[in-house]
Design a protein around this motif. Structure first.
Motif, PDB file in Angstrom:
ATOM      1  N   ARG A   1      31.688   5.047  67.041  1.00  0.00           N
ATOM      2  CA  ARG A   1      30.681   5.614  67.930  1.00  0.00           C
ATOM      3  C   ARG A   1      31.271   6.215  69.196  1.00  0.00           C
ATOM      4  O   ARG A   1      30.714   7.162  69.747  1.00  0.00           O
ATOM      5  CB  ARG A   1      29.630   4.551  68.291  1.00  0.00           C
ATOM      6  CG  ARG A   1      28.689   4.211  67.144  1.00  0.00           C
ATOM      7  CD  ARG A   1      27.559   3.309  67.607  1.00  0.00           C
ATOM      8  NE  ARG A   1      26.743   3.944  68.630  1.00  0.00           N
ATOM      9  CZ  ARG A   1      25.772   4.810  68.386  1.00  0.00           C
ATOM     10  NH1 ARG A   1      25.505   5.158  67.148  1.00  0.00           N
ATOM     11  NH2 ARG A   1      25.067   5.321  69.365  1.00  0.00           N
ATOM     12  N   TRP A   2      32.410   5.671  69.663  1.00  0.00           N
ATOM     13  CA  TRP A   2      32.986   6.239  70.890  1.00  0.00           C
ATOM     14  C   TRP A   2      33.418   7.682  70.684  1.00  0.00           C
ATOM     15  O   TRP A   2      33.519   8.452  71.638  1.00  0.00           O
ATOM     16  CB  TRP A   2      34.162   5.392  71.378  1.00  0.00           C
ATOM     17  CG  TRP A   2      35.306   5.283  70.409  1.00  0.00           C
ATOM     18  CD1 TRP A   2      35.567   4.251  69.570  1.00  0.00           C
ATOM     19  CD2 TRP A   2      36.345   6.251  70.191  1.00  0.00           C
ATOM     20  NE1 TRP A   2      36.696   4.497  68.831  1.00  0.00           N
ATOM     21  CE2 TRP A   2      37.200   5.720  69.198  1.00  0.00           C
ATOM     22  CE3 TRP A   2      36.644   7.493  70.739  1.00  0.00           C
ATOM     23  CZ2 TRP A   2      38.318   6.391  68.729  1.00  0.00           C
ATOM     24  CZ3 TRP A   2      37.751   8.183  70.272  1.00  0.00           C
ATOM     25  CH2 TRP A   2      38.580   7.642  69.294  1.00  0.00           C
ATOM     26  N   LEU A   3      33.662   8.070  69.421  1.00  0.00           N
ATOM     27  CA  LEU A   3      34.057   9.443  69.136  1.00  0.00           C
ATOM     28  C   LEU A   3      32.957  10.434  69.507  1.00  0.00           C
ATOM     29  O   LEU A   3      33.230  11.605  69.790  1.00  0.00           O
ATOM     30  CB  LEU A   3      34.423   9.578  67.657  1.00  0.00           C
ATOM     31  CG  LEU A   3      34.893  10.953  67.170  1.00  0.00           C
ATOM     32  CD1 LEU A   3      36.151  11.383  67.919  1.00  0.00           C
ATOM     33  CD2 LEU A   3      35.142  10.935  65.666  1.00  0.00           C
TER      34      LEU A   3
ATOM     35  N   ALA B   1      31.389  10.660  72.113  1.00  0.00           N
ATOM     36  CA  ALA B   1      31.492  11.093  73.510  1.00  0.00           C
ATOM     37  C   ALA B   1      32.154  12.460  73.636  1.00  0.00           C
ATOM     38  O   ALA B   1      31.908  13.185  74.607  1.00  0.00           O
ATOM     39  CB  ALA B   1      32.260  10.053  74.325  1.00  0.00           C
ATOM     40  N   VAL B   2      32.996  12.846  72.655  1.00  0.00           N
ATOM     41  CA  VAL B   2      33.682  14.139  72.770  1.00  0.00           C
ATOM     42  C   VAL B   2      32.711  15.303  72.613  1.00  0.00           C
ATOM     43  O   VAL B   2      33.059  16.444  72.939  1.00  0.00           O
ATOM     44  CB  VAL B   2      34.816  14.257  71.733  1.00  0.00           C
ATOM     45  CG1 VAL B   2      35.815  13.127  71.886  1.00  0.00           C
ATOM     46  CG2 VAL B   2      34.268  14.306  70.311  1.00  0.00           C
ATOM     47  N   PHE B   3      31.499  15.033  72.127  1.00  0.00           N
ATOM     48  CA  PHE B   3      30.503  16.095  71.971  1.00  0.00           C
ATOM     49  C   PHE B   3      29.644  16.259  73.230  1.00  0.00           C
ATOM     50  O   PHE B   3      28.767  17.127  73.261  1.00  0.00           O
ATOM     51  CB  PHE B   3      29.603  15.803  70.767  1.00  0.00           C
ATOM     52  CG  PHE B   3      30.328  15.809  69.452  1.00  0.00           C
ATOM     53  CD1 PHE B   3      30.568  17.001  68.784  1.00  0.00           C
ATOM     54  CD2 PHE B   3      30.785  14.633  68.889  1.00  0.00           C
ATOM     55  CE1 PHE B   3      31.242  17.013  67.570  1.00  0.00           C
ATOM     56  CE2 PHE B   3      31.454  14.632  67.683  1.00  0.00           C
ATOM     57  CZ  PHE B   3      31.695  15.824  67.017  1.00  0.00           C
ATOM     58  N   ALA B   4      29.885  15.446  74.239  1.00  0.00           N
ATOM     59  CA  ALA B   4      29.080  15.518  75.456  1.00  0.00           C
ATOM     60  C   ALA B   4      29.108  16.897  76.126  1.00  0.00           C
ATOM     61  O   ALA B   4      28.067  17.350  76.630  1.00  0.00           O
ATOM     62  CB  ALA B   4      29.521  14.433  76.440  1.00  0.00           C
ATOM     63  N   PRO B   5      30.263  17.614  76.171  1.00  0.00           N
ATOM     64  CA  PRO B   5      30.233  18.945  76.793  1.00  0.00           C
ATOM     65  C   PRO B   5      29.238  19.895  76.137  1.00  0.00           C
ATOM     66  O   PRO B   5      28.585  20.690  76.828  1.00  0.00           O
ATOM     67  CB  PRO B   5      31.679  19.441  76.621  1.00  0.00           C
ATOM     68  CG  PRO B   5      32.498  18.186  76.592  1.00  0.00           C
ATOM     69  CD  PRO B   5      31.641  17.199  75.854  1.00  0.00           C
TER      70      PRO B   5
ATOM     71  N   HIS C   1      25.581  10.673  72.083  1.00  0.00           N
ATOM     72  CA  HIS C   1      25.571   9.462  71.266  1.00  0.00           C
ATOM     73  C   HIS C   1      24.391   9.450  70.300  1.00  0.00           C
ATOM     74  O   HIS C   1      24.481   8.885  69.207  1.00  0.00           O
ATOM     75  CB  HIS C   1      25.526   8.225  72.163  1.00  0.00           C
ATOM     76  CG  HIS C   1      26.859   7.854  72.730  1.00  0.00           C
ATOM     77  ND1 HIS C   1      27.822   7.193  72.014  1.00  0.00           N
ATOM     78  CD2 HIS C   1      27.404   8.089  73.955  1.00  0.00           C
ATOM     79  CE1 HIS C   1      28.900   7.021  72.757  1.00  0.00           C
ATOM     80  NE2 HIS C   1      28.675   7.550  73.936  1.00  0.00           N
ATOM     81  N   ALA C   2      23.274  10.085  70.704  1.00  0.00           N
ATOM     82  CA  ALA C   2      22.080  10.081  69.849  1.00  0.00           C
ATOM     83  C   ALA C   2      22.123  11.151  68.773  1.00  0.00           C
ATOM     84  O   ALA C   2      21.665  10.922  67.648  1.00  0.00           O
ATOM     85  CB  ALA C   2      20.832  10.268  70.711  1.00  0.00           C
TER      86      ALA C   2
END
Length: 255
Positions: free
Chosen positions: A41-43, A45-49, A31-32
């Motif tokens: 912004r919820w999009l 989250a897909v970069f978390a991996p 998120h940062a």
């Protein structure tokens, strides 16, 4: 970068991020630091991996500090030989983790595609998922690489710290919506650095972050350098942040 420096000091176990918390920290970092164009912004989250792998790699080197959801990376200089050895040892682990996350997604997509359109649907769906993952990965890497020139400048400018004792680079500081956790983490890192005589260096992404660094004692390394440095203070005299209304009302605290 070859650096002749004193041996790295291991941070206390209480500061190190526990392995079970890495997925949460990856979400905070996504998120940062996800691409700025990732909206809504919820999009992000897909970069978390991507950030989970990044965080796991740094955790193997004992660089990831955390306090609740707040996290940062504390990099102490080491020889190029040690860096190369760590890379060679961690590369198979990175590939294994990435595969463990990607394979179930591909199999699930293939199953859905096969149920809808048979064998061709399964093949096309899996190909589409792989292309989507590749696009997201390249998007995130491109976003991170925009900061590469600043990182190179930092490594060039900190040469003046060689022979002056221990130093460490602070990066990837993010606290999500928990400003108090971020302040507690910063306080703990400052105390650790002061107790071991470690100078801290960082680069502020904008004026607001530069002001935050200034509040904790960072000053420009030189008049023309974007690199900020905080010299160690006598043990027990570390800066103690006081909560401020501006911080309490912030939805996200990052440095």
């Amino acid at each position: 970068m070859t650096v002749r420096a004193q041996a790295a000091v291991r941070p206390p176990a209480a500061l190190l991020a526990p392995w079970w918390r890495l997925p949460q920290l990856a979400g905070v970092l996504a998120h940062a630091f996800a691409p700025a164009a990732a909206r809504p912004r919820w999009l992000r989250a897909v970069f978390a991996p991507f950030w989970l792998i990044e965080t796991a790699v740094h955790r193997c080197a004992r660089r990831v500090m955390c306090c609740g959801p707040a996290t940062l990376v504390l990099r102490q200089p080491q020889s190029w030989a040690r860096s190369l050895l760590q890379t060679l040892l961690l590369l198979p682990c990175v590939v294994a983790v990435f595969s463990a996350m990607l394979v179930p997604v591909c199999l699930a997509a293939a199953g859905v595609g096969g149920a809808v359109a048979g064998l061709d649907g399964s093949r096309y769906t899996m190909t589409g998922v792989l292309l989507l993952v590749a696009v997201l990965l390249l998007w995130q890497v491109a976003s991170v690489m925009r900061a590469a020139p600043v990182g190179l400048r930092l490594r060039r400018d900190v040469k003046v710290l060689r022979g002056q004792g221990r130093w460490a680079e602070v990066g990837s500081l993010a606290g999500g919506r928990d400003g108090q956790a971020t302040r507690d983490l910063v306080r703990s890192v400052l105390v650790f650095a002061d107790d071991h005589g470690i100078a801290l260096v960082a680069v502020a992404a904008d004026e607001r972050l530069g002001g935050l660094y200034g509040r904790v004692g960072f000053v420009p390394l030189s008049p023309t350098s974007p690199v900020l440095v905080r010299r160690p203070r006598p043990s027990g005299s570390s800066w103690r942040p006081a909560p401020r209304a501006a911080d309490a009302g912030s939805s996200e605290v990052e440095i």
